[in-house]
Design a protein around this motif. Structure first.
Motif, PDB file in Angstrom:
ATOM      1  N   VAL A  41       0.880  -1.039   0.090  1.00 14.03           N
ATOM      2  CA  VAL A  41      -0.037  -0.017   0.166  1.00 14.03           C
ATOM      3  C   VAL A  41       0.751   1.264  -0.068  1.00 14.03           C
ATOM      4  CG1 VAL A  41      -1.731   1.218   1.373  1.00 14.03           C
ATOM      5  CG2 VAL A  41      -1.794  -1.064   1.163  1.00 14.03           C
ATOM      6  N   GLU A  42       0.393   1.942  -0.804  1.00 14.12           N
ATOM      7  CA  GLU A  42       1.386   3.503  -1.243  1.00 14.12           C
ATOM      8  C   GLU A  42       1.467   4.471  -0.299  1.00 14.12           C
ATOM      9  OE1 GLU A  42      -0.298   3.869  -5.026  1.00 14.12           O
ATOM     10  OE2 GLU A  42       0.592   2.215  -6.013  1.00 14.12           O
ATOM     11  N   HIS A  43       0.361   4.374   0.726  1.00 11.00           N
ATOM     12  CA  HIS A  43       0.352   5.271   2.207  1.00 11.00           C
ATOM     13  C   HIS A  43       0.271   4.618   3.119  1.00 11.00           C
ATOM     14  CE1 HIS A  43      -3.659   4.144   0.143  1.00 11.00           C
ATOM     15  NE2 HIS A  43      -3.926   3.963   1.623  1.00 11.00           N
ATOM     16  N   GLY A  44       0.427   5.457   4.540  1.00 12.01           N
ATOM     17  CA  GLY A  44       0.260   5.120   5.524  1.00 12.01           C
ATOM     18  C   GLY A  44      -1.090   4.519   5.989  1.00 12.01           C
ATOM     19  N   VAL A  45      -1.044   3.390   6.631  1.00  5.24           N
ATOM     20  CA  VAL A  45      -2.520   2.776   7.305  1.00  5.24           C
ATOM     21  C   VAL A  45      -2.351   2.438   8.707  1.00  5.24           C
ATOM     22  CG1 VAL A  45      -3.668   0.931   6.722  1.00  5.24           C
ATOM     23  CG2 VAL A  45      -2.809   1.729   5.045  1.00  5.24           C
ATOM     24  N   ASP A  46      -3.650   2.823   9.492  1.00  2.00           N
ATOM     25  CA  ASP A  46      -3.806   2.346  10.677  1.00  2.00           C
ATOM     26  C   ASP A  46      -4.364   1.228  10.515  1.00  2.00           C
ATOM     27  OD1 ASP A  46      -2.803   3.889  13.005  1.00  2.00           O
ATOM     28  OD2 ASP A  46      -3.847   5.754  11.745  1.00  2.00           O
ATOM     29  N   THR A  47      -4.083   0.021  11.372  1.00  2.97           N
ATOM     30  CA  THR A  47      -4.741  -1.425  11.387  1.00  2.97           C
ATOM     31  C   THR A  47      -5.422  -1.809  12.631  1.00  2.97           C
ATOM     32  OG1 THR A  47      -3.190  -1.802   9.585  1.00  2.97           O
ATOM     33  CG2 THR A  47      -4.535  -3.737  10.728  1.00  2.97           C
ATOM     34  N   VAL A  48      -6.785  -2.281  12.666  1.00  6.84           N
ATOM     35  CA  VAL A  48      -6.997  -2.778  13.706  1.00  6.84           C
ATOM     36  C   VAL A  48      -7.140  -4.399  13.649  1.00  6.84           C
ATOM     37  CG1 VAL A  48      -9.004  -2.907  15.356  1.00  6.84           C
ATOM     38  CG2 VAL A  48      -8.353  -0.680  14.245  1.00  6.84           C
ATOM     39  N   VAL A  49      -6.530  -5.050  14.766  1.00  7.58           N
ATOM     40  CA  VAL A  49      -6.327  -6.633  14.682  1.00  7.58           C
ATOM     41  C   VAL A  49      -7.297  -7.049  15.360  1.00  7.58           C
ATOM     42  CG1 VAL A  49      -4.839  -8.527  14.369  1.00  7.58           C
ATOM     43  CG2 VAL A  49      -4.047  -6.129  13.601  1.00  7.58           C
ATOM     44  N   VAL A  50      -8.206  -7.964  14.937  1.00  7.16           N
ATOM     45  CA  VAL A  50      -9.273  -8.839  16.104  1.00  7.16           C
ATOM     46  C   VAL A  50      -8.496 -10.165  16.271  1.00  7.16           C
ATOM     47  CG1 VAL A  50     -11.370  -9.907  16.210  1.00  7.16           C
ATOM     48  CG2 VAL A  50     -11.191  -7.791  14.943  1.00  7.16           C
ATOM     49  N   LEU A 104       2.193  -6.428  17.066  1.00  6.63           N
ATOM     50  CA  LEU A 104       1.486  -5.424  16.471  1.00  6.63           C
ATOM     51  C   LEU A 104       2.517  -4.378  16.503  1.00  6.63           C
ATOM     52  CD1 LEU A 104      -1.920  -5.433  18.257  1.00  6.63           C
ATOM     53  CD2 LEU A 104      -1.288  -6.549  15.977  1.00  6.63           C
ATOM     54  N   ASP A 105       2.631  -3.715  15.507  1.00  4.26           N
ATOM     55  CA  ASP A 105       3.656  -2.542  15.213  1.00  4.26           C
ATOM     56  C   ASP A 105       2.945  -1.222  15.917  1.00  4.26           C
ATOM     57  OD1 ASP A 105       2.265  -1.467  13.304  1.00  4.26           O
ATOM     58  OD2 ASP A 105       3.571  -2.204  11.724  1.00  4.26           O
ATOM     59  N   ASP A 106       3.403  -0.152  15.800  1.00  3.63           N
ATOM     60  CA  ASP A 106       2.857   1.126  16.191  1.00  3.63           C
ATOM     61  C   ASP A 106       1.692   1.652  15.618  1.00  3.63           C
ATOM     62  OD1 ASP A 106       4.672   1.471  17.909  1.00  3.63           O
ATOM     63  OD2 ASP A 106       6.020   2.853  16.656  1.00  3.63           O
ATOM     64  N   GLU A 107       1.420   1.174  14.338  1.00  2.00           N
ATOM     65  CA  GLU A 107       0.201   1.426  13.650  1.00  2.00           C
ATOM     66  C   GLU A 107      -0.809   0.443  13.734  1.00  2.00           C
ATOM     67  OE1 GLU A 107       1.870   2.369   9.931  1.00  2.00           O
ATOM     68  OE2 GLU A 107       1.729   4.846  10.317  1.00  2.00           O
ATOM     69  N   GLN A 108      -0.578  -0.481  14.573  1.00  5.30           N
ATOM     70  CA  GLN A 108      -1.541  -1.639  14.485  1.00  5.30           C
ATOM     71  C   GLN A 108      -2.078  -1.809  15.806  1.00  5.30           C
ATOM     72  OE1 GLN A 108       0.683  -4.790  12.943  1.00  5.30           O
ATOM     73  NE2 GLN A 108       0.032  -4.672  11.100  1.00  5.30           N
ATOM     74  N   HIS A 109      -3.369  -1.698  16.080  1.00  6.49           N
ATOM     75  CA  HIS A 109      -4.171  -1.664  17.393  1.00  6.49           C
ATOM     76  C   HIS A 109      -4.978  -2.941  17.660  1.00  6.49           C
ATOM     77  CE1 HIS A 109      -3.396   2.556  16.746  1.00  6.49           C
ATOM     78  NE2 HIS A 109      -3.522   2.351  15.465  1.00  6.49           N
ATOM     79  N   ASP A 110      -4.977  -3.512  18.681  1.00  3.88           N
ATOM     80  CA  ASP A 110      -5.718  -4.630  19.015  1.00  3.88           C
ATOM     81  C   ASP A 110      -7.062  -4.263  19.307  1.00  3.88           C
ATOM     82  OD1 ASP A 110      -5.924  -7.422  20.078  1.00  3.88           O
ATOM     83  OD2 ASP A 110      -6.509  -6.347  21.646  1.00  3.88           O
TER      84      ASP A 110
END
Ligand code: WTA
Length: 659
Positions: free
Chosen positions: A216-225, A236-242
Motif C-alpha cells: 500500500v502506497e500510503h500510511g495505514v492504521d490497522t485494527v487487528v481482531v 503489533l507494530d505502532d500503527e496496529q491496534h488490538d
C-alpha cells in the motif's frame, strides 16, 4: 453465446414444468397480491416510496427520483438517514433490544456467540468511538479484510454510524488483491484479524494482511481482531491496534449516528470486470438500504421473529445485502456461519438449521450441487421442518438441482426463489415473488415489480420468446450502483454505452448477461457474455487471471476461459505459451498456479494448465476463446478454417486432461 450452450439449456429445461407456491406459505407471506406488479408500473417511480417506508428517515425526501443527469440517477433526494440507526437503534427503541440480531456459529462446533440488538448496538458504538479516535472522519474509506466473524458486521455498522464508507475485501483474496483495492480507494484504515479456522486448522490471516499492507502506497492504521486467542500470536507494530483493547478503552461509549444524505456513499465493493482492474462499485445510503430492505421483505419474506440464514460470505455483495443490511434493517435474527458445509461432516448446515430453527435459507447453486453429490442422507438426518422458504443466487441453477433442493431440503413445502442480481444492482432484480408466482425450475422468474428488465437482440429490440438474447434494464431502481468510484467515464462505458441512445436520453443498463424469456415473461439467465467467468458463484475476470499468469517467469502468453464443472458451474482453464528456454513442465505449472493464488486467491486457481506452442488465432490475430472453451469442455470443434493456425487445435485438444 454459443449454439452449444443454447442447446444444452433447451435440453435441461423441460417445457411447461411449474410449481405453485405452497398454500401454507402463501397464507402468511408478506406479499400475496399479484396486483403489486400493476401498482408499481402505474405509480412508477413513486412506487418506490413503499421501499423507503420500511426505513426511519431523519428528514423525508423531496423527490423520489431525480433523473436530470442520467445515468447518474439520484434517489430519495434530500432525504436524511443513518444506516446503523436503521439496523440497530430503532429496534432497541421499539423495545426489542433483547431479541437476537446475530447468531454466530463458529467453525469449531462448540463455539457460538449470540448478539442481541442491544449488545450489537453497544459494540458498534464502542468501535465507532474507537475508529473516530484513530482519526476516521466522515467519508474516509475504511477497508475490512476479515472472514466470517461478528466483528466484521460490527465494523461495517460502526463505519455506517460515523458516515465512513467501508470497502470489504473477501478474506480469501490474496495480499496483492488487498493492496490493489486499498490503493485504488486510497483507504488509510484497515480492520483485519489474526486468523481463522479452516477445516479444523488455524489459518494465518494477519501475515497475508501485512504482506498486503507492504504494497500500500500510503500510511495505514490497522485494527487487528484476535480471533484465535493463544492459537496464533502476532506482534503489533505502532500503527496496529488490538480490537479488544480498543473496545475496552471505549467501553460504554455512546456515538450518535451521523446524519447522512440519502445519496451519500454507504460502501464500496470491488468486483471483476472485463479489464484487468477491479471496479469499485459505489452504493449509497438511502436507495441501497431501501432496496435491500424491500427485497428482503418481499422476496425473502423476512419478519422480525424469523431466524434467517444466508450462507454466503459477507465479503461478497450477497453477504452485504442479505446477511447484514437487509435482515438487520428489518429487525430479524440473522445467522452467520464461519465454517464450510462439510466440516466436521457433510450434515453441518442441516445441523445448524435444526439447532437454530432456521426459517429461511439462502444459498448458491454450487452448494446445492455439492449437497446432491454427497447424498440426501445428510439432510435426512435432521429435522428441517422449521424452514419456510429457500433461495438461491450467484449463477444459473439447473432444474435437477432446483428440484433436489425443493424436495430434499424444503420437503416440497417451501417456495424456492431463484434470484438474479449483481454487485452493481445492490439487490435482487429478477425472481418470483414467493407468495404470488408459480415457480419454473431453471428460470429465475419475472422482473420484480418496478423493475423494467427485457431480453433484447444486438440492436436492442425485444427477442421472441424462447430466443437467446441479452438482458437489459431500461429504468433505474433505488439499489443501483451510482458510479464506479472516481471513474464516471468507465461507469458509462461499462454499463450504459452498449444499449443507450444518448441522443434521446434513453438510458439502458447492460448487466452483460445473456438470457431468454418465455411467453409468461419468465427470464432464464444463461450466463455472462463478457470475459467474466463464474466459479462457484464468484465473479472472476479472465484478464485478471491472464495477467497473473503472464507475470510468472517463463510464460510468454496466456489465455484463460471458463470450462463446465459439475460442482463449481465453471472452472478456470488456462492455456499458456512458454518463453524460449522454458519447458511446459510440472514445475512451471505449479508456479503458474501459485502466481494466480498470489495475485487473486485460491478461488481463481486453474483447474488445468495446458501448455501449447501457440494459441488458436484468427487471421487478424485475435485469440479464439470460443474454441478454447470448446476444447476445455471436450466438445466437438466446429469449423476452424478461419484460423491462421488451424493445425494447433488438435494439438491443444490432445493435451486437455493430461495434467
Ligand atoms: C450471475 C451476485 C443466473 C450473473 C449477487 C450475474 C446469476 C453475476 C444469478 C453477478 C441467477 C447471479 N441466475 N445467474 N439467479 N445470480 N448470477 O456481482 O452472471 O457476484 O451477472 O453478484 O452472477 O455476480 P455478483
Amino acid at each position: 453465446m454459443s449454439e452449444e450452450s443454447e442447446g444444452e439449456l433447451e435440453a435441461r429445461l423441460p417445457e411447461g414444468e411449474s410449481f405453485e407456491p405452497p398454500e401454507s406459505f402463501v397464507e402468511q407471506a408478506n406479499v400475496t397480491d399479484e396486483a403489486i406488479y400493476e401498482e408499481f408500473e402505474e405509480n412508477w417511480p413513486d412506487c418506490w416510496e413503499r421501499a423507503a417506508d420500511l426505513l426511519d428517515w431523519e428528514a423525508s425526501y423531496d423527490q423520489v427520483l431525480d433523473d436530470s443527469d442520467a445515468p447518474f440517477y439520484e434517489w430519495f433526494v434530500d432525504g436524511k438517514l443513518n444506516a446503523s440507526y436503521n439496523c440497530l437503534d430503532r429496534h432497541v427503541e421499539d423495545g426489542r433490544g433483547d431479541e437476537v440480531a446475530i447468531e454466530w456459529v463458529g467453525e469449531p462446533t462448540e463455539e457460538t456467540r449470540t448478539y442481541t440488538y442491544q449488545e450489537l448496538l453497544d459494540e458498534v458504538e464502542e468501535f465507532a468511538a474507537a475508529l473516530r479516535d484513530l482519526g476516521v472522519e466522515e467519508d474516509d474509506v475504511v477497508t475490512m479484510y476479515m472472514p466470517m466473524i461478528p466483528e466484521l458486521p460490527v465494523a461495517m455498522l460502526a463505519c455506517a454510524r460515523i458516515g465512513a464508507p467501508h470497502s470489504v475485501v473477501f478474506a480469501g483474496f490474496s495480499a496483492d488483491a488487498l493492496a490493489t483495492r486499498m490503493n485504488s480507494a486510497e483507504s488509510e484504515y484497515l480492520v483485519t484479524c489474526d486468523g481463522y479456522y479452516r477445516r479444523g486448522d488455524p489459518l494465518d490471516h494477519k501475515d497475508k494482511a501485512d504482506e498486503g499492507l507492504s504494497g500500500v502506497e500510503h500510511g495505514v492504521d490497522t485494527v487487528v481482531v484476535d480471533r484465535l486467542g493463544d492459537e496464533l500470536d502476532h506482534d503489533l507494530d505502532d500503527e496496529q491496534h488490538d480490537y479488544d483493547d480498543l473496545i475496552d478503552e471505549h467501553a460504554g461509549a455512546s456515538v450518535d449516528p451521523v446524519t447522512r444524505d440519502a445519496e451519500d456513499m454507504l460502501f464500496l465493493m470491488y468486483t471483476s470486470g472485463t479489464t484487468g482492474k477491479p471496479k469499485g462499485v459505489k452504493h449509497t445510503t438511502g436507495g441501497y438500504l431501501s432496496y435491500v430492505s424491500w427485497t428482503s421483505h418481499a422476496v425473502l419474506d423476512i419478519k422480525p421473529e424469523d431466524t434467517y440464514w444466508c450462507s454466503a460470505d459477507i465479503g461478497w455483495i450477497t453477504g452485504h445485502s442479505y446477511i447484514v443490511y437487509g435482515p438487520l434493517a428489518l429487525g430479524t435474527s440473522t445467522v452467520m456461519y464461519e465454517g464450510t458445509p462439510d466440516y466436521p461432516d457433510k450434515d453441518r448446515l442441516w445441523e445448524i438449521v435444526e439447532d437454530y430453527d432456521v426459517t429461511q435459507l439462502y444459498t448458491a447453486p454450487t452448494a446445492i450441487r455439492a449437497f446432491m453429490k454427497w447424498g440426501e442422507e445428510y439432510p435426512a438426518q435432521h429435522d428441517l421442518s422449521s424452514l419456510r422458504l429457500l433461495g438461491t443466487v450467484g449463477e444459473p441453477i439447473n432444474p435437477r438441482a432446483w428440484k433436489w433442493y425443493y424436495k430434499h431440503i424444503g420437503d416440497e413445502s417451501c417456495p424456492v426463489v431463484d434470484t438474479w442480481w449483481q454487485t452493481e444492482t445492490g439487490g435482487m432484480m429478477v425472481t418470483t415473488l414467493p407468495g404470488v408466482n408459480e415457480m419454473k425450475p431453471g428460470s429465475a422468474g419475472p422482473p420484480l415489480p418496478g423493475i423494467s428488465a427485457n431480453v433484447v437482440d444486438m440492436s436492442g429490440d425485444d427477442v421472441e420468446p424462447g430466443e437467446a438474447g441479452y438482458l437489459t434494464v431500461d429504468k433505474p431502481w433505488p439499489g443501483m450502483l451510482r458510479t464506479l468510484y472516481r471513474n464516471d467515464e468507465r461507469f458509462i462505458e461499462e454499463y450504459w454505452q452498449e444499449y443507450s441512445d444518448e441522443g434521446t436520453d434513453e438510458w439502458v443498463y447492460f448487466p452483460e448477461d445473456g438470457a431468454k424469456i418465455d411467453d409468461d415473461g419468465y427470464i432464464t439467465v444463461l450466463g455472462r457474455v463478457d470475459d467474466v467467468i463464474n466459479v462457484s458463484g464468484h465473479r472472476l475476470g479472465t484478464m485478471e487471471v491472464e495477467s497473473a499468469i503472464v507475470g510468472v517467469e517463463g510464460v510468454a502468453e496466456a489465455a484463460v476461459v471458463g470450462g463446465n464443472h459439475d460442482i463449481k458451474g465453471e472452472a478456470v482453464y488456462a492455456y499458456a505459451i512458454t518463453e524460449d528456454g522454458y519447458e511446459g513442465d510440472d514445475d512451471l505449472r505449479e508456479r503458474i498456479v501459485e502466481g494466480v493464488e498470489d495475485a487473486i486467491g485460491p478461488i481463481a486457481r486453474p483447474e488445468e494448465v495446458i501448455f501449447s506452442p501457440e494459441l488458436p488465432k484468427t487471421r487478424s490475430g485475435k485469440i479464439m476463446r470460443r474454441l478454447l472453451e470448446d476444447i476445455a469442455n471436450g466438445e466437438e470443434l466446429g469449423n476452424t478454417s478461419t484460423l491462421r493456425n488451424p493445425e494447433i487445435v488438435d494439438d491443444i485438444a490432445g493435451k486437455v486432461g493430461e495434467d
